[in-house]
Scaffold this motif. Sequence first.
Motif, PDB file in Angstrom:
ATOM      1  N   ARG A  31       0.832  -1.201   0.000  1.00  0.00           N
ATOM      2  CA  ARG A  31       0.000   0.000   0.000  1.00  0.00           C
ATOM      3  C   ARG A  31       0.869   1.256   0.000  1.00  0.00           C
ATOM      4  NH1 ARG A  31      -5.260   1.303   1.621  1.00  0.00           N
ATOM      5  NH2 ARG A  31      -5.631  -0.878   2.123  1.00  0.00           N
ATOM      6  N   LEU A  32       1.941   1.255   0.805  1.00  0.00           N
ATOM      7  CA  LEU A  32       2.804   2.425   0.868  1.00  0.00           C
ATOM      8  C   LEU A  32       3.488   2.686  -0.463  1.00  0.00           C
ATOM      9  CD1 LEU A  32       4.453   1.936   4.388  1.00  0.00           C
ATOM     10  CD2 LEU A  32       2.779   3.674   3.735  1.00  0.00           C
ATOM     11  N   GLN A  33       3.910   1.631  -1.150  1.00  0.00           N
ATOM     12  CA  GLN A  33       4.594   1.810  -2.422  1.00  0.00           C
ATOM     13  C   GLN A  33       3.630   2.166  -3.546  1.00  0.00           C
ATOM     14  OE1 GLN A  33       7.299  -1.247  -3.563  1.00  0.00           O
ATOM     15  NE2 GLN A  33       8.357  -1.276  -1.605  1.00  0.00           N
ATOM     16  N   ARG A  34       2.463   1.539  -3.540  1.00  0.00           N
ATOM     17  CA  ARG A  34       1.524   1.790  -4.628  1.00  0.00           C
ATOM     18  C   ARG A  34       1.000   3.211  -4.610  1.00  0.00           C
ATOM     19  NH1 ARG A  34      -2.472  -2.572  -3.027  1.00  0.00           N
ATOM     20  NH2 ARG A  34      -3.980  -1.354  -4.191  1.00  0.00           N
ATOM     21  N   LEU A 101      12.988  11.796 -25.700  1.00  0.00           N
ATOM     22  CA  LEU A 101      11.640  12.175 -26.118  1.00  0.00           C
ATOM     23  C   LEU A 101      10.684  10.993 -26.125  1.00  0.00           C
ATOM     24  CD1 LEU A 101      12.621  14.602 -29.019  1.00  0.00           C
ATOM     25  CD2 LEU A 101      12.178  15.134 -26.618  1.00  0.00           C
ATOM     26  N   GLY A 102      10.392  10.492 -24.947  1.00  0.00           N
ATOM     27  CA  GLY A 102       9.319   9.518 -24.825  1.00  0.00           C
ATOM     28  C   GLY A 102       9.747   8.079 -24.778  1.00  0.00           C
ATOM     29  N   ASP A 103       8.899   7.276 -24.121  1.00  0.00           N
ATOM     30  CA  ASP A 103       9.093   5.830 -24.001  1.00  0.00           C
ATOM     31  C   ASP A 103      10.408   5.500 -23.306  1.00  0.00           C
ATOM     32  OD1 ASP A 103       6.708   5.677 -25.371  1.00  0.00           O
ATOM     33  OD2 ASP A 103       7.617   5.153 -27.292  1.00  0.00           O
ATOM     34  N   GLN A 104      10.671   6.170 -22.166  1.00  0.00           N
ATOM     35  CA  GLN A 104      11.827   5.800 -21.356  1.00  0.00           C
ATOM     36  C   GLN A 104      11.622   4.414 -20.743  1.00  0.00           C
ATOM     37  OE1 GLN A 104      13.493   8.252 -22.204  1.00  0.00           O
ATOM     38  NE2 GLN A 104      12.018   9.926 -22.262  1.00  0.00           N
ATOM     39  N   ILE A 105      10.364   4.036 -20.546  1.00  0.00           N
ATOM     40  CA  ILE A 105      10.023   2.670 -20.122  1.00  0.00           C
ATOM     41  C   ILE A 105       8.940   2.148 -21.048  1.00  0.00           C
ATOM     42  CG2 ILE A 105      10.520   3.217 -17.701  1.00  0.00           C
ATOM     43  CD1 ILE A 105       7.365   2.912 -17.317  1.00  0.00           C
ATOM     44  N   TYR A 106       8.721   0.844 -20.999  1.00  0.00           N
ATOM     45  CA  TYR A 106       7.603   0.207 -21.696  1.00  0.00           C
ATOM     46  C   TYR A 106       6.771  -0.514 -20.634  1.00  0.00           C
ATOM     47  CZ  TYR A 106       8.979   1.183 -26.491  1.00  0.00           C
ATOM     48  OH  TYR A 106       9.256   1.813 -27.680  1.00  0.00           O
ATOM     49  N   ALA A 117       0.339  -6.787 -13.209  1.00  0.00           N
ATOM     50  CA  ALA A 117      -0.904  -6.097 -12.887  1.00  0.00           C
ATOM     51  C   ALA A 117      -0.693  -5.025 -11.843  1.00  0.00           C
ATOM     52  CB  ALA A 117      -1.957  -7.097 -12.400  1.00  0.00           C
ATOM     53  N   SER A 118       0.307  -5.202 -10.984  1.00  0.00           N
ATOM     54  CA  SER A 118       0.556  -4.252  -9.910  1.00  0.00           C
ATOM     55  C   SER A 118       1.089  -2.939 -10.477  1.00  0.00           C
ATOM     56  CB  SER A 118       1.585  -4.823  -8.930  1.00  0.00           C
ATOM     57  OG  SER A 118       2.081  -3.813  -8.088  1.00  0.00           O
ATOM     58  N   PRO A 119       0.514  -1.812 -10.059  1.00  0.00           N
ATOM     59  CA  PRO A 119       1.037  -0.527 -10.532  1.00  0.00           C
ATOM     60  C   PRO A 119       2.446  -0.253 -10.055  1.00  0.00           C
ATOM     61  CG  PRO A 119      -0.652  -0.193  -8.849  1.00  0.00           C
ATOM     62  CD  PRO A 119      -0.679  -1.640  -9.207  1.00  0.00           C
ATOM     63  N   ILE A 120       2.875  -0.884  -8.949  1.00  0.00           N
ATOM     64  CA  ILE A 120       4.267  -0.723  -8.495  1.00  0.00           C
ATOM     65  C   ILE A 120       5.215  -1.263  -9.555  1.00  0.00           C
ATOM     66  CG2 ILE A 120       5.946  -1.218  -6.695  1.00  0.00           C
ATOM     67  CD1 ILE A 120       3.660  -1.971  -4.884  1.00  0.00           C
ATOM     68  N   GLU A 121       4.988  -2.508  -9.960  1.00  0.00           N
ATOM     69  CA  GLU A 121       5.885  -3.149 -10.919  1.00  0.00           C
ATOM     70  C   GLU A 121       5.747  -2.534 -12.304  1.00  0.00           C
ATOM     71  OE1 GLU A 121       5.293  -7.325 -10.832  1.00  0.00           O
ATOM     72  OE2 GLU A 121       5.567  -7.512  -8.679  1.00  0.00           O
ATOM     73  N   ARG A 122       4.536  -2.193 -12.681  1.00  0.00           N
ATOM     74  CA  ARG A 122       4.322  -1.717 -14.045  1.00  0.00           C
ATOM     75  C   ARG A 122       4.921  -0.332 -14.271  1.00  0.00           C
ATOM     76  NH1 ARG A 122      -1.569  -1.628 -16.916  1.00  0.00           N
ATOM     77  NH2 ARG A 122      -1.709  -3.622 -15.815  1.00  0.00           N
ATOM     78  N   TYR A 123       4.890   0.520 -13.253  1.00  0.00           N
ATOM     79  CA  TYR A 123       5.324   1.909 -13.448  1.00  0.00           C
ATOM     80  C   TYR A 123       6.523   2.280 -12.571  1.00  0.00           C
ATOM     81  CZ  TYR A 123       0.806   2.050 -15.743  1.00  0.00           C
ATOM     82  OH  TYR A 123      -0.246   1.782 -16.560  1.00  0.00           O
ATOM     83  N   ARG A 125       8.581   0.448 -10.476  1.00  0.00           N
ATOM     84  CA  ARG A 125       9.760  -0.408 -10.574  1.00  0.00           C
ATOM     85  C   ARG A 125      10.339  -0.415 -11.978  1.00  0.00           C
ATOM     86  NH1 ARG A 125       7.978  -5.481  -6.649  1.00  0.00           N
ATOM     87  NH2 ARG A 125       8.097  -4.294  -4.694  1.00  0.00           N
ATOM     88  N   ALA A 126       9.486  -0.248 -12.978  1.00  0.00           N
ATOM     89  CA  ALA A 126      10.005  -0.162 -14.347  1.00  0.00           C
ATOM     90  C   ALA A 126      10.889   1.071 -14.503  1.00  0.00           C
ATOM     91  CB  ALA A 126       8.851  -0.125 -15.341  1.00  0.00           C
ATOM     92  N   HIS A 127      10.471   2.185 -13.912  1.00  0.00           N
ATOM     93  CA  HIS A 127      11.306   3.387 -13.963  1.00  0.00           C
ATOM     94  C   HIS A 127      12.591   3.187 -13.157  1.00  0.00           C
ATOM     95  CE1 HIS A 127       8.010   5.853 -15.701  1.00  0.00           C
ATOM     96  NE2 HIS A 127       8.989   6.667 -16.023  1.00  0.00           N
ATOM     97  N   ARG A 128      12.472   2.602 -11.988  1.00  0.00           N
ATOM     98  CA  ARG A 128      13.665   2.385 -11.174  1.00  0.00           C
ATOM     99  C   ARG A 128      14.683   1.521 -11.916  1.00  0.00           C
ATOM    100  NH1 ARG A 128      10.810   1.036  -5.338  1.00  0.00           N
ATOM    101  NH2 ARG A 128      10.103   3.156  -4.895  1.00  0.00           N
ATOM    102  N   LYS A 129      14.196   0.489 -12.557  1.00  0.00           N
ATOM    103  CA  LYS A 129      15.086  -0.402 -13.294  1.00  0.00           C
ATOM    104  C   LYS A 129      15.740   0.323 -14.470  1.00  0.00           C
ATOM    105  CE  LYS A 129      15.162  -5.026 -15.334  1.00  0.00           C
ATOM    106  NZ  LYS A 129      14.352  -6.243 -15.635  1.00  0.00           N
ATOM    107  N   ALA A 130      14.967   1.152 -15.170  1.00  0.00           N
ATOM    108  CA  ALA A 130      15.488   1.865 -16.328  1.00  0.00           C
ATOM    109  C   ALA A 130      16.522   2.916 -15.934  1.00  0.00           C
ATOM    110  CB  ALA A 130      14.345   2.519 -17.094  1.00  0.00           C
TER     111      ALA A 130
END
Length: 268
Positions: A31-34, A101-106, A117-123, A125-130
Motif C-alpha cells: 500500500r505504501l509503495q503503490r 523524447l518519450g518511451d523511457q520505459i515500456y 498487474a501491480s502498478p508498483i511493478e508496471r510503473y 519499478r520499471a522506472h527504477r530499473k530503467a
Amino acid sequence: TLAAGKRNGHSEKAVPDRASHDRPIPPTVSRLQRFATWPSYRWLKVPAQTVTPPDPKEPVRIALGCCRYPGFYFDRARTTAAFEKLALRKAGSAPHLALMLGDQIYADATAGLFDPASPIERYMRAHRKAFRTSLIHRLLKGLPVVMTPDDHEFGDNHPNGAPLYRGHAPTAAYAADRECALRGAAYDALNAFQAMTWPPDAHRSRCVPFEFGAVRGLVIDTRSFRRAAAATRPARILAGHQRRAIERWLQKSHPDSLNLVCTGRVVL
C-alpha cells in the motif's frame, strides 16, 4: 477502500481493495509503495551553474533519443548501447544537451501477455530499473538532459489504445475506477523520475524550455493531458494552459533563433 483524492486535475473515487486472498504480502508495504507521494524535495535538482553554454562560434550539438525498449534477458545490453556511445564521445564532439523524447520505459513490454498487474511493478519499478544503470547515472551527471513521456509510459497508444486495466471488472464503474488508479500511478512515476529534469516552473504546464546559443527549444509533454473522444467531449492532445504556454514561448522568439518544438518522438 482507498481514500478518494485528485490526480492530474481529475477527481478520483474510492477504489475497493482486492479480495484478501489476492492481496500482496505484506499488504502494508504494498500500500505504501503503490500510493506513495512524491513531494518536490525528493526530485533531483541540478544547480544551474553546472550547465555550460557552448561557445558562440561552436555548433550546438543535441542528442535525441526515444523508445528505449527494455528487451529480453539475452539482448538487454542493447538498451544502454546509445548511452555508452554518448559517454565515450570526446569533449569536442560530445553533445551539449540530450533530449529523451518519450518511451523511457515500456509499461506494456510484453503487449499484455506477461505485463504485471501491480502498478508498483508496471510503473514505479520499471522506472527504477530503467534509471538504475551506471551509464544513465553518468549521462544525468555529466550532461543537461530533458525528458518527456510518450504513450508507453502508460500503455500502447494511450489513451486511444486498450484500457490500462485488463482484469476482471464486475461493473463498468469498478473498471473506470481501476483505470483511473492505474493512470494516477503512471503519472506519479513520471513526476518522480522524468520530471526531475524539469525546472520548477514547468511542472504545471509540462512544457520545458531550453536555450543554447541561437537554438531555442520547447519540450512538451503531449500525453499527460491527452484524452480520447467521448460522447460528451472532443478528443484532446494539449490542455488549454499548455497552448497558452506555447504561445508565450513563441512570442519571445528572435528572428535569428532556430526554434525547436519537441514532443514524444517528434521534433519540429
